[in-house]
Scaffold this motif. Structure first.
Motif, PDB file in Angstrom:
ATOM      1  N   GLN A 127       0.828  -1.209   0.000  1.00  0.00           N
ATOM      2  CA  GLN A 127       0.000   0.000   0.000  1.00  0.00           C
ATOM      3  C   GLN A 127       0.863   1.261   0.000  1.00  0.00           C
ATOM      4  O   GLN A 127       0.565   2.224  -0.717  1.00  0.00           O
ATOM      5  CB  GLN A 127      -0.946  -0.020   1.200  1.00  0.00           C
ATOM      6  CG  GLN A 127      -1.993  -1.106   1.086  1.00  0.00           C
ATOM      7  CD  GLN A 127      -2.650  -1.448   2.416  1.00  0.00           C
ATOM      8  OE1 GLN A 127      -2.204  -1.028   3.481  1.00  0.00           O
ATOM      9  NE2 GLN A 127      -3.713  -2.240   2.358  1.00  0.00           N
ATOM     10  N   MET A 130       2.323   1.677  -3.500  1.00  0.00           N
ATOM     11  CA  MET A 130       1.310   2.228  -4.414  1.00  0.00           C
ATOM     12  C   MET A 130       1.099   3.712  -4.155  1.00  0.00           C
ATOM     13  O   MET A 130       0.978   4.507  -5.102  1.00  0.00           O
ATOM     14  CB  MET A 130      -0.013   1.474  -4.286  1.00  0.00           C
ATOM     15  CG  MET A 130       0.000   0.110  -4.918  1.00  0.00           C
ATOM     16  SD  MET A 130      -1.627  -0.683  -4.988  1.00  0.00           S
ATOM     17  CE  MET A 130      -2.092  -0.772  -3.276  1.00  0.00           C
ATOM     18  N   ALA A 131       1.034   4.103  -2.901  1.00  0.00           N
ATOM     19  CA  ALA A 131       0.822   5.519  -2.560  1.00  0.00           C
ATOM     20  C   ALA A 131       1.970   6.380  -3.088  1.00  0.00           C
ATOM     21  O   ALA A 131       1.739   7.479  -3.625  1.00  0.00           O
ATOM     22  CB  ALA A 131       0.673   5.690  -1.056  1.00  0.00           C
ATOM     23  N   ARG A 134       1.649   6.588  -6.946  1.00  0.00           N
ATOM     24  CA  ARG A 134       0.549   7.474  -7.328  1.00  0.00           C
ATOM     25  C   ARG A 134       0.868   8.932  -7.034  1.00  0.00           C
ATOM     26  O   ARG A 134       0.492   9.823  -7.809  1.00  0.00           O
ATOM     27  CB  ARG A 134      -0.731   7.037  -6.629  1.00  0.00           C
ATOM     28  CG  ARG A 134      -1.230   5.715  -7.171  1.00  0.00           C
ATOM     29  CD  ARG A 134      -2.411   5.193  -6.411  1.00  0.00           C
ATOM     30  NE  ARG A 134      -2.733   3.842  -6.876  1.00  0.00           N
ATOM     31  CZ  ARG A 134      -3.636   3.070  -6.323  1.00  0.00           C
ATOM     32  NH1 ARG A 134      -4.323   3.502  -5.276  1.00  0.00           N
ATOM     33  NH2 ARG A 134      -3.855   1.864  -6.801  1.00  0.00           N
ATOM     34  N   PRO A 143      -5.768  12.580 -10.098  1.00  0.00           N
ATOM     35  CA  PRO A 143      -5.714  11.411  -9.203  1.00  0.00           C
ATOM     36  C   PRO A 143      -6.263  10.139  -9.854  1.00  0.00           C
ATOM     37  O   PRO A 143      -5.688   9.062  -9.697  1.00  0.00           O
ATOM     38  CB  PRO A 143      -6.558  11.839  -8.002  1.00  0.00           C
ATOM     39  CG  PRO A 143      -6.446  13.327  -7.986  1.00  0.00           C
ATOM     40  CD  PRO A 143      -6.388  13.746  -9.439  1.00  0.00           C
ATOM     41  N   LYS A 147      -3.987   6.796 -10.653  1.00  0.00           N
ATOM     42  CA  LYS A 147      -4.332   5.453 -10.179  1.00  0.00           C
ATOM     43  C   LYS A 147      -4.364   4.462 -11.347  1.00  0.00           C
ATOM     44  O   LYS A 147      -3.826   3.354 -11.246  1.00  0.00           O
ATOM     45  CB  LYS A 147      -5.686   5.494  -9.470  1.00  0.00           C
ATOM     46  CG  LYS A 147      -6.080   4.222  -8.789  1.00  0.00           C
ATOM     47  CD  LYS A 147      -7.374   4.406  -7.996  1.00  0.00           C
ATOM     48  CE  LYS A 147      -7.732   3.174  -7.210  1.00  0.00           C
ATOM     49  NZ  LYS A 147      -8.933   3.373  -6.387  1.00  0.00           N
ATOM     50  N   ASP A 150      -0.792   3.884 -12.655  1.00  0.00           N
ATOM     51  CA  ASP A 150      -0.034   3.037 -11.745  1.00  0.00           C
ATOM     52  C   ASP A 150      -0.365   1.565 -11.983  1.00  0.00           C
ATOM     53  O   ASP A 150       0.534   0.725 -12.084  1.00  0.00           O
ATOM     54  CB  ASP A 150      -0.326   3.439 -10.301  1.00  0.00           C
ATOM     55  CG  ASP A 150       0.476   2.643  -9.293  1.00  0.00           C
ATOM     56  OD1 ASP A 150       1.685   2.445  -9.520  1.00  0.00           O
ATOM     57  OD2 ASP A 150      -0.103   2.228  -8.275  1.00  0.00           O
TER      58      ASP A 150
END
Length: 181
Positions: A127, A130-131, A134, A143, A147, A150
């Protein structure tokens, strides 16, 4: 008999983490043991329990190192873009450039996915990764596009590692353009 002198080794912990990734790449997460890591890092076996509480802690920190290293390369490449067109090219480069998507990095990523699927606390590493990805993409894209991009980068990187006829640069650029325009 004189007491044994302690060896000053300030890089030992970092060397153990790098060796852990090497052992995972060679033997998989299931085949990674303290003994193998200690041998690969050229440290006494006792260093393993001195620096890490257990195997899960060692694997979590090693995978965090992997994720942070890849995320930093990702961030650097996107930060170099000064407009939308350059950002789109950066995304294409991230998919095609084997400086980060090496066979070893891909193999380690697969191991991380499988390990995280079996160890829910490790999902935090995924997580966070991924953050970071992004956030790097959000410098140039909405955004929602960040997403989607990514996920596309991740998916196409995986496909490129096994596909007999992977998408070429022009096909990938068309996919990126489709997503962001």
């Amino acid at each position: 008999m004189p007491a044994a002198q302690r060896r000053y080794d300030p890089d030992r912990r970092a060397r153990i983490l790098q060796a852990t990734l090497d052992v995972i790449a060679a033997h998989g997460t299931a085949g990674t043991t303290h003994r193998r890591v200690a041998a690969a890092a050229n440290v006494p076996l006792g260093s393993m329990t001195y620096h890490f509480a257990g195997m899960n802690g060692l694997l979590t920190e090693a995978f965090t190192l992997l994720a942070d290293t890849v995320a930093a390369r990702f961030r650097e490449r996107l930060a170099a873009a000064s407009n939308l067109d350059e950002a789109c090219e950066a995304v294409v480069d991230l998919i095609l450039d084997e400086s980060w998507a090496t066979p070893r990095t891909m193999l380690l990523s697969y191991e991380l996915y499988a390990f995280a699927a079996r160890n829910p606390p490790l999902r935090r590493v995924m997580q966070d990764w991924m953050a970071k990805s992004r956030a790097a993409l959000a410098q140039h894209f909405t955004p929602g596009s960040a997403k989607a991009l990514d996920a596309m980068i991740e998916g196409l990187s995986i496909h490129r590692s096994v596909d007999l006829q992977p998408a070429d640069r022009s096909e990938i650029r068309a996919m990126v353009d489709h997503l962001v325009r």
